[in-house]
Write a protein that holds these residues in place. Sequence first.
Motif, short mmCIF file in Angstrom:
data_model
loop_
_atom_site.label_atom_id
_atom_site.label_comp_id
_atom_site.label_asym_id
_atom_site.label_seq_id
_atom_site.Cartn_x
_atom_site.Cartn_y
_atom_site.Cartn_z
N THR A 198 7.97 -8.36 11.09
CA THR A 198 8.15 -8.28 9.64
C THR A 198 8.31 -6.83 9.19
N GLN A 199 9.04 -6.67 8.09
CA GLN A 199 9.11 -5.40 7.37
C GLN A 199 8.74 -5.69 5.93
N THR A 200 7.68 -5.04 5.45
CA THR A 200 7.14 -5.38 4.14
C THR A 200 7.89 -4.73 3.00
N GLY A 201 8.49 -3.58 3.22
CA GLY A 201 9.06 -2.82 2.12
C GLY A 201 7.94 -2.07 1.40
N GLY A 202 8.30 -1.37 0.35
CA GLY A 202 7.29 -0.64 -0.42
C GLY A 202 6.72 0.53 0.36
N GLY A 203 5.50 0.93 -0.01
CA GLY A 203 4.89 2.12 0.57
C GLY A 203 4.08 1.87 1.82
N CYS A 204 3.96 0.60 2.25
CA CYS A 204 3.17 0.31 3.44
C CYS A 204 3.90 0.78 4.69
N ARG A 205 3.18 1.38 5.62
CA ARG A 205 3.81 1.86 6.84
C ARG A 205 4.30 0.73 7.73
N ALA A 206 3.91 -0.50 7.41
CA ALA A 206 4.40 -1.64 8.20
C ALA A 206 5.92 -1.75 8.14
N SER A 207 6.54 -1.17 7.12
CA SER A 207 8.00 -1.18 7.04
C SER A 207 8.63 -0.43 8.21
N ASN A 208 7.88 0.48 8.82
CA ASN A 208 8.41 1.30 9.91
C ASN A 208 8.07 0.75 11.29
N GLU A 216 -7.17 -6.17 5.60
CA GLU A 216 -5.74 -6.03 5.88
C GLU A 216 -5.24 -7.32 6.52
N ILE A 217 -4.06 -7.76 6.14
CA ILE A 217 -3.63 -9.12 6.44
C ILE A 217 -3.63 -9.45 7.93
N TYR A 218 -3.19 -8.53 8.78
CA TYR A 218 -3.16 -8.82 10.21
C TYR A 218 -4.57 -8.88 10.79
N VAL A 219 -5.37 -7.85 10.53
CA VAL A 219 -6.72 -7.80 11.09
C VAL A 219 -7.60 -8.90 10.49
N MET A 258 -3.53 -3.38 -11.77
CA MET A 258 -2.59 -4.25 -11.06
C MET A 258 -1.43 -3.47 -10.46
N GLY A 259 -1.35 -2.19 -10.76
CA GLY A 259 -0.35 -1.35 -10.12
C GLY A 259 -0.74 -0.94 -8.71
N ASN A 260 -1.97 -1.25 -8.32
CA ASN A 260 -2.42 -1.00 -6.94
C ASN A 260 -1.92 -2.13 -6.04
N LYS A 261 -0.69 -2.01 -5.58
CA LYS A 261 -0.07 -3.11 -4.85
C LYS A 261 0.58 -2.68 -3.55
N MET A 262 0.11 -1.57 -2.99
CA MET A 262 0.51 -1.22 -1.63
C MET A 262 -0.36 -2.00 -0.64
N GLY A 263 0.24 -2.51 0.41
CA GLY A 263 -0.53 -3.32 1.35
C GLY A 263 -1.11 -4.54 0.65
N GLY A 265 -6.11 3.70 9.92
CA GLY A 265 -4.83 4.19 9.42
C GLY A 265 -4.28 3.45 8.23
N CYS A 266 -5.02 2.51 7.65
CA CYS A 266 -4.51 1.75 6.50
C CYS A 266 -5.19 2.26 5.23
N LEU A 267 -4.59 3.25 4.59
CA LEU A 267 -5.19 3.86 3.40
C LEU A 267 -5.33 2.88 2.24
N PRO A 268 -4.29 2.06 1.91
CA PRO A 268 -4.47 1.11 0.81
C PRO A 268 -5.66 0.18 1.02
N ASN A 269 -5.86 -0.25 2.26
CA ASN A 269 -6.95 -1.18 2.55
C ASN A 269 -8.30 -0.53 2.31
N HIS A 270 -8.42 0.74 2.65
CA HIS A 270 -9.69 1.43 2.44
C HIS A 270 -9.95 1.64 0.95
N ILE A 271 -8.90 1.90 0.17
CA ILE A 271 -9.07 2.13 -1.26
C ILE A 271 -9.42 0.83 -1.99
N CYS A 272 -8.64 -0.22 -1.74
CA CYS A 272 -8.80 -1.47 -2.48
C CYS A 272 -9.85 -2.39 -1.87
#
Length: 436
Positions: free
Chosen positions: A94-104, A229-232, A328-333, A360-367
């Motif tokens: 999968t490629q998520t798009g947006g700011g998540c590194r999963a796109s790479n 985080e969705i995978y873990v 609700m603007g916190n929508k990375m990851g 390595g998942c910054l959005p997950n640690h924040i939210c």
Amino acid sequence: MEMTYPKFTKEMKATHTILIPNMAVTQFRLLKASMESEGYHVEVLGNCGSQVAQLGLKYVHNDTCYPALLVIGQFLDALNSGKYDLEHTALAITQTGGGCRASNYIHLLRKALVKAGYPQIPVASINFSGLEKDSGLVFTLPLLRKAAASIFYGDLLVTLRNQTAPYEVKPGAADALVDHWVRVIGDWIKQGRGFSAREMKHTFPRMAAQFAAIPVKRVPKVKVGIVGEIYVKYSPLGNNDLQNFLEKEGCEVNLPGLMGFVQYCLYNNSETVRLYGGSLAAQEGPELLLKWLDSVEAAACKALADHGYHAPARFAHLRTLPNGIIGMGNKMGEGWLLTAEMIELVQAGYGNIVCAQPFGCLPNHICGKGMINKIRALYPSANITPIDYDPSATRVNQENRIKLMLAVAKENLANGIPAPAPATARSLGGEVALAR
């Protein structure tokens, strides 16, 4: 000179086996049937073990997200196994798009394949944001409908199983019934039926009734929710088989459904327009689809409630829970959904929560981790522990930390400490009521 990599073409649909990394086990078994019904040859990988992470570390930089290390390691371990015809094997990611590194991840995977000696293996991109428009893995409307049904059915099976298995008189009865329904629904989908809203709404009560008929002995148990985080959060490989560990410790586990993340992704498209501007179609389109999904979700929740099971909050309610807590603007990851799921679990009586945090998942640690103190302020009896998952974290240390959380939970259960009551508008400064 930029290197070119082989891509999955439409012609490969008839000749190649597509390997897919496992995540949400029950849902992915049904998603496999959905793809096979459209003519794809698919295998969901189940290979685990320490060699998977070690292969990931060997071919991917160690500062990369832990899920990427595992997924790439799992692919390479499968290719090394000798089970597959390497000239007729493809990988899907999968490629998520947006700011998540999963796109790479897809680019990291392609580079790793070359380094590992598999430059001929094509990689198919699964994305809905136009990142790779020329992918031969095409999600047609029929396939999307079947995939949505697979997730709805899978989520319901997981919920029914998790609220039945810890109390069953005959061990294994709930798991056997899950296997039965996966076979039945998979056969339906391959026959081109069972995935319409009408058929799902008709089937949900039948499924719930059969699980409710399993003989059980209801005794007080510690109730634990899993978020992160969705995978873990879902993958036994990613979280060291967390759910199985918790059940062996005598817990009932609540694992929020995968459809919630799908709805979250749709809702974020319309939220982007509300926050930053855009076309009316870009805002209204996702909302119309969310209304359709909500009608099916409502039927699943009703089937649960009518047969004596706890029905999780519908997404329409879930998206109101972060108001006054996180924007609700916190929508990375996983973004605001992660916070909302913790609040919903606490309100539903699953106040003991494991928050799975990959390295390595910054959005997950924040939210996730970043919201724990706020949630505890609103619900003082909430018992939440963040657990880090990465190659350097040992399973023993992870399980010991969880056991400390469970010790508090068991003491609260023994002392009869009730689940926290829903917060009120006053407790949130008058901004919004969290009560249902």
